[in-house]
Motif scaffolding. Structure first.
Motif, short mmCIF file in Angstrom:
data_model
loop_
_atom_site.label_atom_id
_atom_site.label_comp_id
_atom_site.label_asym_id
_atom_site.label_seq_id
_atom_site.Cartn_x
_atom_site.Cartn_y
_atom_site.Cartn_z
N CYS A 95 0.74 -1.02 0.05
CA CYS A 95 -0.10 -0.10 0.04
C CYS A 95 0.87 1.27 0.00
O CYS A 95 0.32 2.42 0.36
CB CYS A 95 -0.88 0.01 1.33
N VAL A 96 2.08 1.11 -0.48
CA VAL A 96 3.13 2.28 -0.52
C VAL A 96 3.09 2.86 -1.99
O VAL A 96 2.96 3.94 -2.02
CB VAL A 96 4.31 1.92 0.14
N GLY A 97 3.66 1.82 -2.74
CA GLY A 97 3.82 2.29 -4.15
C GLY A 97 4.99 2.91 -4.51
O GLY A 97 6.19 2.89 -3.89
N LEU A 98 5.08 3.96 -5.41
CA LEU A 98 6.44 4.31 -5.92
C LEU A 98 7.36 5.18 -5.13
O LEU A 98 8.58 5.41 -5.55
CB LEU A 98 6.16 5.12 -7.54
N TYR B 133 20.12 3.54 -2.93
CA TYR B 133 20.49 3.55 -4.25
C TYR B 133 19.30 3.92 -5.11
O TYR B 133 19.53 4.58 -6.09
CB TYR B 133 20.62 1.94 -4.42
N ASP B 134 18.24 3.64 -4.61
CA ASP B 134 16.87 4.12 -5.43
C ASP B 134 16.85 5.57 -5.38
O ASP B 134 16.65 6.35 -6.64
CB ASP B 134 15.64 3.65 -4.78
N ARG B 135 17.30 6.22 -4.24
CA ARG B 135 17.05 7.84 -4.18
C ARG B 135 18.38 8.48 -5.03
O ARG B 135 17.86 9.32 -5.69
CB ARG B 135 17.60 8.19 -2.71
N ALA B 136 19.23 7.68 -5.03
CA ALA B 136 20.53 8.38 -6.17
C ALA B 136 20.23 8.25 -7.31
O ALA B 136 20.33 9.00 -8.17
CB ALA B 136 21.76 7.80 -5.64
N LYS B 137 19.50 7.19 -7.86
CA LYS B 137 19.20 6.81 -9.44
C LYS B 137 18.14 7.79 -9.73
O LYS B 137 17.98 8.31 -10.83
CB LYS B 137 18.90 5.19 -9.72
N GLN B 138 17.37 7.91 -8.82
CA GLN B 138 15.81 8.76 -9.31
C GLN B 138 16.51 10.15 -9.17
O GLN B 138 15.94 10.76 -10.10
CB GLN B 138 14.89 8.56 -7.84
N ARG C 146 10.54 4.12 -6.59
CA ARG C 146 11.59 3.42 -5.33
C ARG C 146 10.73 2.35 -5.04
O ARG C 146 9.82 2.46 -4.12
CB ARG C 146 11.67 4.49 -4.32
N PRO C 147 11.36 1.15 -5.25
CA PRO C 147 10.40 -0.28 -5.00
C PRO C 147 10.91 -1.05 -3.92
O PRO C 147 11.08 -2.15 -3.93
CB PRO C 147 10.56 -0.96 -6.26
N LEU D 272 11.43 0.34 -12.72
CA LEU D 272 11.97 -0.33 -11.67
C LEU D 272 13.18 -1.13 -11.93
O LEU D 272 13.48 -1.71 -12.74
CB LEU D 272 10.94 -1.21 -10.77
N ASP D 273 14.05 -0.94 -10.87
CA ASP D 273 15.46 -1.35 -10.90
C ASP D 273 15.69 -2.64 -9.82
O ASP D 273 15.07 -2.48 -8.82
CB ASP D 273 16.49 -0.27 -11.04
#
Length: 390
Positions: free
Chosen positions: A261-264, A276-281, A289-290, A316-317
């Protein structure tokens, strides 16, 4: 009329805009009596969803009174009817609608060519939610044009309050569908990531559907308190290990059913994958951000189900798909088929088995709407759900 209008990233304003008019024979106009800010609206506020344009009217949770009806909708609606408007615009006649797959209606997305290029096939038109889904004006306004109104409405009784009924437009059926997709069995543990409004509805839905144990993962104290009040065991991911606690609560087996129930915009901060997600985004190499999806795949019991009502917008990565395949996990996801569920959910409200108004923490006028977007996003002042009275 006044409406909440998108002017760019983190720039929402209460503007004077033209009143909506009947444009097609199946249209209706409603005077909005209540609307709400949804967590999905925050993806627009932060501009993570593509397809927004300056001047777009926001909002996809609304209800009100019918004030005008097009000639081809008069068999279903009349002036004075009290209606909730689902966020999905449906024709009621295409093959997908006949199957009850309303969120992928084949006719209502007036930008279906764009959607087909992005998704492979078009999905339904949505209110107030990017030009990928039709660019329709939303319901955070004094009046709303409802296309395909003879199908896109839920008639509701005058004996119940707006607050009890409003969330039939989105978050209640979304939480319900998330739980139904799990095929809950009496001995199941259901783990739910996110204690926002949809998470709260999913908790109560899972319990109504007979789950043995419901566990909710979040970090916001007010949300965790509300989750416990709804019958969930809670895990604060900032102070506890989610994996260790889930193993402890399931005797090492893992939950049979997991709901995202969070999502992206997952907000985990201390894990390597989240950084890692924060940096790539930040450098536009990843859109979403998965973190929650990765964690669900890891902790879910083999043979289990992942239910995903949380909204994702792009690519997504580093998804551990091999783990999902080898564990035999079933994925079920999608925008909500609102009208498939509303008859049953309205009966639950009328019978007193659930009162969805429990989730409301703030009620404001339209003029306060832009400020409440920031309050809601930043989880200030104990904010969980905002209702707007135009």
């Amino acid at each position: 009329m006044k409406a909440l209008v998108w002017h760019g990233t983190k720039d929402i304003r209460c503007d004077e805009v033209p009143d909506p008019q009947i444009e097609q024979p199946r249209d209706a106009i409603i005077k909005v009596t209540s609307c709400a800010i949804c967590g999905s609206d925050l993806h627009l506020y932060d501009h993570f969803m593509p397809g927004m344009q300056n001047g777009d009217i926001l909002g996809h949770e609304s209800m009100g009174e019918v004030v005008e009806v097009g000639p081809e909708a008069k068999h279903a609606l009349k002036v004075g009817d009290r209606v909730v408007i689902p966020f999905t615009i449906i024709c009621g006649q295409c093959e997908q609608c006949k199957r009850g797959n309303f969120s992928v209606c084949e006719r209502t997305n007036r930008n279906k060519d764009i959607a087909a290029k992005a998704f492979g096939h078009t999905t339904a038109g949505l209110f107030g939610y990017t030009h990928l889904t039709g660019g329709y004006a939303g319901g955070q306004a004094e009046y709303l044009r409802v296309p395909y109104a003879d199908a896109t409405h839920i008639k509701v009784p005058k004996t119940l309050t707006d607050e009890q009924l409003l969330f039939l437009s989105d978050i209640f059926p979304t939480g319900w569908q998330a739980a139904v997709q799990c095929d809950i069995q009496p001995d199941d543990t259901v783990a739910i990531w996110g204690a926002g409004p949809v998470g709260q509805m999913a908790i109560r839905s899972a319990i109504l559907l007979g789950a043995k144990q419901v566990i909710c993962i979040d970090r916001v104290p007010e949300r965790l308190d509300m989750a416990r009040a709804g019958g969930a065991i809670t895990i604060n991911f900032e102070t506890e290990s989610v994996i260790e606690r889930l193993n402890e609560l399931t005797r090492g087996r893992g939950p049979e059913k997991c709901i995202d129930c969070v999502g992206l915009e997952a907000h985990a901060t201390a894990t390597l994958d989240a950084m890692y997600d924060r940096a790539k985004q930040a450098v536009a190499l990843e859109t979403d951000r998965p973190h929650v999806l990765r964690e669900m795949i890891y902790v879910c019991r083999p043979g289990g189900v992942l239910s995903i009502p949380g909204v994702y917008g792009g690519l997504l990565d580093k998804i551990p798909f091999g783990a999902s395949m080898n564990k035999g996990l079933t994925w079920r996801m999608g925008q909500t088929h609102v009208n498939r569920w509303t008859g049953d959910l309205l009966r639950l409200i009328e019978e007193g088995k659930i009162d969805p108004s429990f989730v409301i923490t703030h009620t404001v006028g339209l003029e306060q709407g832009p400020d409440m977007y920031k309050v809601f996003r930043d989880k200030q002042d104990g904010c969980i759900k905002v209702v707007i009275k135009p």
